[in-house]
Each structure stands twice: as C-alpha cells, then as structure tokens.
Design a protein around this motif. Structure first.
Motif, short mmCIF file in Angstrom:
data_model
loop_
_atom_site.label_atom_id
_atom_site.label_comp_id
_atom_site.label_asym_id
_atom_site.label_seq_id
_atom_site.Cartn_x
_atom_site.Cartn_y
_atom_site.Cartn_z
N THR A 1 3.33 0.23 4.88
CA THR A 1 2.20 -1.89 5.33
C THR A 1 1.91 -1.81 6.16
OG1 THR A 1 2.39 -3.80 4.00
CG2 THR A 1 4.59 -2.09 4.08
N ALA B 1 1.27 -1.43 -0.38
CA ALA B 1 -0.34 -0.11 -0.09
C ALA B 1 0.81 1.04 -0.13
CB ALA B 1 -1.31 -0.21 1.07
N VAL C 1 -9.64 -0.92 2.81
CA VAL C 1 -9.29 -1.80 1.32
C VAL C 1 -11.07 -1.11 0.84
CG1 VAL C 1 -8.19 -2.74 -0.49
CG2 VAL C 1 -7.37 -2.77 2.15
N ILE D 1 -7.58 2.60 2.08
CA ILE D 1 -6.81 2.71 0.95
C ILE D 1 -7.69 1.83 -0.59
CG2 ILE D 1 -4.98 0.41 0.40
CD1 ILE D 1 -4.17 0.36 2.50
N GLY E 1 -2.63 0.52 -4.73
CA GLY E 1 -3.48 0.59 -3.57
C GLY E 1 -2.95 2.07 -2.85
N ASP F 1 -5.75 -0.59 8.36
CA ASP F 1 -6.74 -0.28 7.09
C ASP F 1 -7.51 -1.13 5.91
OD1 ASP F 1 -4.88 1.86 7.55
OD2 ASP F 1 -3.63 1.19 6.47
#
Length: 799
Positions: free
Chosen positions: A347, A256, A389, A286, A324, A387
């Motif tokens: 990440t 990411a 997504v 993300i 991402g 996070d």
C-alpha cells in the motif's frame, strides 16, 4: 541518389528508438544519421533509389521498440546529397519541445532474467534496466530525455556500463538510467530510528533478502520504489495487517496486494486472459479482480470471506468481493518477492489522505511511526507517480487511476482540434490531474490526489510548474471547473488575472462528457450525443449541486434534458461522510419519515434511524440551511447502502458505502428477480428521474426478511433499467443515436455493464471511458477539450 529527412513524432525517446533506426538503416543499406531533439527523432538517409527508403520506413513502423509509439512519419526530400559513407547516431539537439516522455515501465524479461542469474554481473541488482524497461517520468527533470536531465546524473557510469551505453547494438544503448553494482545507486536497510542494519545479522546476503526475512517475521516494511514509498507486510499475517491499518489510520479501505507471479494470484482470484495480459504489461497496474467463489466451511455454508480460505488475512479488503493485485514491476520488488508463495500487502507509503512519500528524509519523519524497518536507496524520485489502478469492465480494460505506466503518455485528440491554441486545464478538487493541450494532443498528468490536503495542493503547484517547463508549454487559454471554491479553480482564476489570459469555466459534467468523447476519438464536428453523467456531485450552472445528469451535448455546448430528482444533503459535507443522512433525506422527500416509521416500527433500520437527531435534520432541510439540494447519484447509492447497514455509521474512505453495496449486489444478481421501480416526472426544462417509488418496495423486502445481497441487486437492476428507459426516451426525442457514459458512479461494473448492454441491445452506440478515468481524474482532459472547441471559429468546427 535519393536523400530524405524523416521526422518521427510520438513516444520515441528513451525507448531504444535510435539504435533501432541504426540497425534498420544498416540492414537496408542506407547511409545517414539520427538524433533526438525536442520534436522527437530526426533521421537523414540516403539510398540509390526511393524504394529502399520506403522499405526502411515500413520496417521502422513494424519493428519499433516495445515501449515506442509512432504518431507520424514525415518525409521531406533533401536538396543536397549527404557527405557520409556510414550511418551514425548523433548527440541530442536542444530544440523546442514537442515530443512526449515515456511512462515508467515494468521490468522486461531480459532484465528479470539477469537479476536472477548468479553468473551475471547484475545478479540481485535492484536497479537493473534497459531501453525496454525501467524508470522514466519518475526520474526526469527535462527534455531531451538524456541522463543529464535525470536523477541518474549523479551516478557516473563505470567503463563497462559506458560501453553498453555507447554501443548501438546493445539493448542498453542510451538507456539513461543504466547502472550496475559498481557505479549505480545502492540499497540499504534501516530501523525505525534510522540506523543502518547489517544484512548479515539476519543471515541474509543483502538488504533485500534481510527485508524479506523481517516481513516473514511479521514486521511492517517501508520500501522506496520507483515513484514513491510503499508500506508492506505479509498479507497472510492477520496481526501485521491489523497493525498496519491502525498505524496508517486506514480502517476500511482495501489494501493493494503484490504477488510474485500469476499462479499466486490465481490461487485467490479468477484471472481471464485479458486480465493476465494487463497484469503482465509494461504498465503493470493494480488490477481489480474477482475473488474465487467462497469455499464451504464445516457447516456446509459458504464462507463470507473467500480469500481467508487461501490463508490471507480477512481484513485485507473488508466487505469486498474483489481484490487489487499487481505483479512486481521493478527489480527491487521482484527480488523481495522471489521466495514468497503468498502475496504481500503493498500500500502507499503515507498516512491516509496524505500524498505518498518520495524522499528519504521526508519518509524518516512521516513513515518512522508506521514502519518497523525501511528499505531505502539513493536514486532520487523527481516526480511522485502512484500505482495506476484498472478494472476490466464491459469487455475492455478501464483505468480508475492513471499514473505509473500510463502518464504522461500523450493522448491524441480527435480530428478537428489541431488548430486550437495551447491550453492549460487545471482539473478538479478530488483525484486531480492537470492537462496540457496543443498541436492536436493532450498531455494528462499522473494522478495527483485530493487538493483538500495541503501537502497535495503544494505538490500540485510544483507538478504544474514542472510540466510547463518539461514540455515548454506556454498556454494562451486556461480552463477551470465552475465551482467557486475548488483550489484548482482559484489557482486558475488567479493565473488568468496575473497573466491577462482568457479563462473558460467548464461545467463539471460537461467536462466528464467531453472527456469520454475525446477518449473515444469522437471528432469535433461529429455532432451531439446523449451524455449520462453519474457521480458524487459537481457544481451546476444553476448554482446547485448536480450528480445524476442527462445532457444533450457536444464539445462546445450542452443542454440539461434530464436528471435525478434533487434531494437535500442535510449537513452538507456531513451527508457525504454519514450515509444515514442521505437515507433520511430520501425517505423524507419520498413519502415522509413519519409514515415510514409508523409502517415499519419493528425494523432495526427504523429503530437505528430514530435514534439520530432527525428533528435537527428536518429543521435545516425545511429552512434550506446547510442542506443544499443535489441530484447526486452517488448519494442515492449511499442511501440504499445505509438502509442495508453497509458503510458503517461514518464512512472511512470515499465511496465506501457504494462500493460495499456493489459487492453485496454482485453475490445475487442472477437470482435477484425484478428491479425496484423508479418514476419519471416531466418538467418544463427537463425530465426528472425520481427514486421515490423504490423505497416502499425496498422496505417491504426488509420487512419480509429478504437477504441484503438480493436487495442490493434489485436496486442495481432497477436503477440500470430506469437509466436505460429514460435514456432511450431522451435520445429518441432529441434525435441522438449515441450515448456516452462517464462519472465516478460508472466505475461500478454492475451498473456500467447493465446500462451499456441495455443501450447496445436497443441499437445505440455506447461510448465509455478507457484510457482516462471516468471519475474526476478525467476532468482536466474534458476541460481542455471544451476550451479548445470554444476557442475555434465555427468554420473550423464544421470543416
């Protein structure tokens, strides 16, 4: 004189709701009071006429705070007049919990401006927040949501912050994490041995500026954020990215990225207005974005790595056509990226497959081998929140992982579920979430991860205990997956036995179907739909592994009316890790490996496959030993990817081969031509979709030297068309006019959009997941809905 009690339910705590009530009541000339309690917000008002109270309620709906969500406003006349001549905000009342907790929210514009203003007392303060933004779930220990029940309880407010907190006209009125440099958490920098570093030694004004300096030098940084640790490095530094992959043992899965603003992202990816709005939303997930078209090199050929032209390391996302991206969602991240004109890798702070670190001491043990330096703080993270997504597909944002910014916001269940008993659903084995359901709403936990990992399993049990306490949830009915060995199912069965509670086992794909129905507000009594559920695998009610299913179903019942033709998984789990095994099984069942080898002896693919221990695989398939049959759509994608040399000899992350296959196909969909053929076979119990015919066509294309991107596209086109054709036939045969799509394979945008367009063009209503993932992250919601439906008497379901 008119006096009323007004009950407001929904997400109305910790979002500045009471000061909004105070402001509007004063503006409307009302007297009374407002308080938080376990059920939400309770308001008492008095006015000369009812119309004034009507106006107040209308404005309350129209002008509620940005993070608030009003579910209902219930008005009850008071028998006696209020003995007050003003309007007051009262202390919270400790009553039974029926309200929700707001999700962690990205920094609002006002707070973002303050931390960049040298004249503001919160200049460069990384824990700046107000009632419109900041940590919520990640710091909370209980309800009502007051400071004493958060990890901020150990930081007494200074007089200035206390004044803001007590002033109803201030946007920090009762902002529970309120703090400043004089009284709040602090941040510091340490080396890999845990020694604190002096920012002045780097010519920096503070620890965050020093961390930015070290990132620019190519160092790898561990950052304690809102819901967990990140590992960061310069996304343009190929050596740093490669070293992070080596240390983290993450050899293929994309990283990411975080960029300081939309302009930085647009230098690399295409960003639509809808995508920009999602990136800049309070949830700030993300977001998977399409890379810009490859630029031509010196030889006139398009680069296979378009983001390399934008100075990003080529190993950011191997084999992908998407990246991402997220924007900085905390003051700390904003300050860290303030001077960066290119993205940072951001990440999760862990070794691959482990849960993200949240504690300083744990991070010192687990992350010191991974990071050169660590940016730490002393505000405790109570709840790990990864996070989220998301991806915009078929015209709408769709969550692939529901966590920070979304959980644990309640999901209102469709009509018909209000009378179900309190339910606890335990979810699946991978991408686990748990679900509490009662009073017509579901509380879905944040993404908890894969329970195959022992750390994650322990955290799952701790989160379960926390949620039950946090929401004072006392289940009277439990729901689990049918799989006999899922850790979540074992826990549920043990719980049911110990507590003498009824337990409902829910078939995996029926849970997927119920999840997408609830996600779309499909009423309990609305009748059955055609569910098309495509994923890696799930335990079928016949004891075999399902994964390519066509169900005629509602919340309570289902019939399996179609499915992909089962093919063995030689080696069981090894077939998931090594896609070439699925390819061999598909070829053996389709037309026989020996025939394919004789017809295409010169293909590299055939020569590579011939080097494998195929005799052993053939023997275990013939004997049915460790080669369970499966109708898995995911394994079909793996097999096609393996035929094109995608995914490697052994995948390094879940879904790798299928993801790379989609990426390849996306480069050739417009020029692919016709899709590969499939066949249908009628059986007494169901119609079977057979992939056997595609292999002759695919191997002919390989023999003719057709580009792998075009072969991948032809597979997507053929499979999509086959799904639509069979779906239309089954819908007509069973009198169904609505189709519901779910399962992890439908995270493939090419497939989802092709299938949805096909059914839509034929006049069918199409339901797709939005606020809940199509993958196993949505299973617990589906389990809860099935259990609720089965608990209600027939009259309730038909009312």
């Amino acid at each position: 004189m008119n006096a009323e009690s007004i009950r407001v339910r929904g997400l109305v705590q910790g979002v500045g709701f009471r000061p909004t009530v105070w402001r509007l009541a004063r503006a409307c000339g009302l007297v009374g009071d407002v308080l938080n309690d376990g059920a939400g917000v309770l308001i008492r008002v008095q006015a000369d006429d009812r119309q004034t109270i009507d106006r107040f309620c209308e404005r309350l709906r129209a002008e509620c705070p940005p993070l608030a969500r009003i579910e209902s406003i219930e008005r009850t006349p008071l028998a006696a007049a209020l003995e007050t001549d003003g309007f007051a905000i009262l202390a919270s009342a400790a009553t039974a919990v029926q309200t929700g907790i707001v999700a962690d929210a990205a920094t609002c514009p006002d707070c973002a401006a303050e931390i960049l203003d040298p004249t503001n007392r919160r200049y460069r303060y990384p824990f700046t927040n107000c009632t419109h933004c900041g940590p919520r779930l990640s710091i909370v220990r209980g309800i009502p949501y007051d400071r004493a029940w958060t990890s901020m309880a150990v930081f007494p407010m200074c007089p200035v912050c206390a004044g803001e907190y007590a002033n109803p006209a201030d946007r920090r009125f009762h902002a529970q994490p309120n703090a400043c440099p004089d009284c709040g958490p602090r941040v510091w920098l340490t080396d890999a041995e845990g020694r604190e570093l002096d920012p002045a030694g780097f010519g920096a004004v503070d620890a965050i500026a020093a961390a930015s300096h070290l990132l620019a030098e190519g160092r790898i940084l561990a950052i304690k954020g809102i819901g967990g640790f990140h590992l960061a490095c310069d996304a343009a530094n190929a050596a740093a990215v490669a070293e992070l992959r080596r240390r983290k043992r993450r050899f293929g899965k994309p990283f990411a990225l975080m960029a300081r603003n939309l302009e930085t992202i647009r230098a690399v990816c295409r960003v639509t207005d809808a995508e920009a709005a999602l990136l800049e939303s309070p949830a700030a997930p993300i977001l998977l974005l399409d890379m810009r078209a490859p630029r031509s090199g010196q030889d006139g050929q398009a680069s296979r790595c378009p983001y390399a032209a934008a100075a990003l390391a080529p190993e950011i996302a191997p084999g992908q056509t998407t990246l991402g991206f997220m924007l900085p969602y905390s003051p700390l991240h904003r300050l860290l990226l303030a001077d960066w004109a290119r993205p940072l890798v951001m990440t999760s702070g862990n070794l691959s497959e482990e849960p993200q670190c949240i504690d300083n001491l744990d991070a010192a043990k687990r992350l010191s081998p991974l990071a050169d330096v660590s940016l730490l703080h002393d505000r405790a993270i109570v709840n790990r929140v990864d996070d989220s997504v998301a991806r915009v597909m078929a015209g709408a944002p769709r969550l692939l992982r529901r966590a920070r910014g979304y959980a644990p916001s309640p999901i209102r269940l469709p009509p018909g579920f209000a009378d179900a008993p309190p339910i606890l659903a335990f979810g699946g084995e991978l991408k686990n979430t748990l679900c509490l359901a009662r009073d017509g709403q579901a509380i879905l936990s944040q993404h908890l991860g894969d329970l195959e990992d022992a750390r994650t399993a322990r955290e799952y049990e701790a989160t379960l205990a926390l949620y039950l306490e946090l929401f004072q949830h006392r289940p009277r009915l439990l729901a689990v997956d049918l799989h006999p060995d899922y850790r979540s199912s074992l826990l549920g069965r043990d719980w049911a036995a110990r507590a003498d509670l009824p337990l409902i086992g829910v078939q995996h794909h029926h849970a997927h179907l119920a999840s997408v129905l609830a996600d779309n507000g499909w009423p309990l009594e609305a009748g059955p739909v055609l569910g098309i559920l495509l994923d890696g695998l799930g335990y079928g009610d016949d004891g075999t592994l399902w994964g390519g299913e066509f169900l005629a179903a509602d919340y309570r019942d289902y019939r399996r009316i179609g499915h992909l033709k089962p093919v063995p998984l030689p080696g069981g789990t090894q077939a998931i890790l090594e896609p070439w095994r699925s390819l061999y099984a598909q070829l053996e069942r389709a037309c026989g490996w020996d025939e394919m080898q004789a017809r295409y002896p010169h293909l590299n693919l055939v020569r590579r496959l011939a080097e494998k221990p195929l005799g052993v695989l053939r023997a275990i398939m013939e004997r049915g030993l460790n080669a369970p049959p499966s109708s898995s759509a995911g394994r079909l994608f793996d097999a096609v990817a393996a035929a094109l040399g995608l995914g490697g000899e052994r995948v390094t992350y879940e879904g790798q081969a299928a993801i790379e296959l989609e990426s390849a196909a996306s480069r050739a969909m417009e020029t692919a031509g016709s899709g590969y053929p499939f066949a249908t076979l009628a059986t007494p119990s169901a119609t079977v979709l057979d992939a056997a015919p595609l292999w002759d066509a695919l191997f002919e294309d390989l023999a003719q030297g057709v580009a792998s991107e075009r072969i991948a596209a032809r597979f997507h086109l053929g499979f999509s068309a086959a799904i639509v054709d069979l779906g239309l036939e089954l819908a007509a045969r069973n009198g169904l006019d609505t189709v519901a799509l779910s399962g992890g394979v439908f995270q493939n945008r090419l497939l989802l959009e092709s299938v949805a367009d096909g059914f839509g063009a034929a006049g069918l209503r199409v339901l797709m997941q939005q606020q809940v993932p199509a993958n196993d992250g949505g299973l617990s919601l589906g389990q809860a809905c099935v259990a609720a439906a089965r608990s209600l008497p027939a009259s309730s379901r038909q009312s």
